[in-house]
Design a protein around this motif. Structure first.
Motif, short mmCIF file in Angstrom:
data_model
loop_
_atom_site.label_atom_id
_atom_site.label_comp_id
_atom_site.label_asym_id
_atom_site.label_seq_id
_atom_site.Cartn_x
_atom_site.Cartn_y
_atom_site.Cartn_z
N ARG A 1 -9.55 2.56 -0.86
CA ARG A 1 -9.36 4.02 -0.84
C ARG A 1 -10.66 4.73 -0.71
O ARG A 1 -11.68 4.38 -1.15
N SER B 1 -15.37 2.80 3.93
CA SER B 1 -14.01 2.34 4.18
C SER B 1 -13.63 2.54 5.65
O SER B 1 -14.48 2.87 6.49
N GLU C 1 -3.37 0.32 0.58
CA GLU C 1 -4.67 -0.30 0.40
C GLU C 1 -4.41 -1.80 0.27
O GLU C 1 -3.63 -2.22 -0.59
N LYS D 1 -5.49 0.29 4.96
CA LYS D 1 -6.88 0.53 4.54
C LYS D 1 -7.36 -0.62 3.67
O LYS D 1 -6.59 -1.13 2.86
#
Length: 150
Positions: A150, A129, A101, A147
């Motif tokens: 999360r 996301s 992340e 990413k």
């Protein structure tokens, strides 16, 4: 890198398997936990899911196991072209990616990785996301999942 991946953002290990029911059962036994739920999802091609730069639709059986500080994900391809099927065909069962992340640095990191020659295997967008699988296995020994959250 001008925008390095912060190791504190480590959130997941993803393992691709041929038989997710057997793998989930064995992980549950190993960890002394109840067998986690296996569910089937469908990734619809279009702007929300692309594999190797083109819209694809595929099925995926998934199972998540909460570990201290990260998620252990099991994925079994369930039809259609995907990075998971590609990996399984090439390697068999194994670690497909590790996830990080990276917050607001996501686009900068992805751009820098692309400029360094790392291809984008998969880009997926879902409510709240997104995820990008970076093709890094030949250099790093594993793919990356970058990413924003999360």
């Amino acid at each position: 890198m001008n925008h390095p991946v912060d190791p504190k953002g480590f959130i997941q290990i993803n393992i691709v398997v041929r038989d997710i029911e057997a793998a989930a059962r064995q992980w549950a036994s190993l960890l002394g936990i109840p067998q986690p739920e296996v569910r089937t999802i469908r990734l619809e091609g279009g702007e929300n899911y692309q594999y190797r730069g083109r819209p694809e639709t595929c099925g995926l059986r998934v199972c998540n196991i909460d570990m201290p500080g990260f998620m252990l994900e099991l994925h079994e391809p369930a039809g259609g072209e995907s990075t998971f099927q590609e990996f399984l065909d090439k390697h068999g069962n194994g670690v497909h990616h590790i996830g990080f992340e990276v917050g607001s640095q996501r686009d900068s990191i992805i751009e820098e990785l692309a400029g360094a020659g790392y291809g984008m295997r998969t880009v997926g967008i879902y409510p709240g996301s997104s995820w990008t699988i970076v093709d890094s296995e030949d250099v790093l020994g594993v793919n990356l999942n970058i990413k924003p959250v999360r």
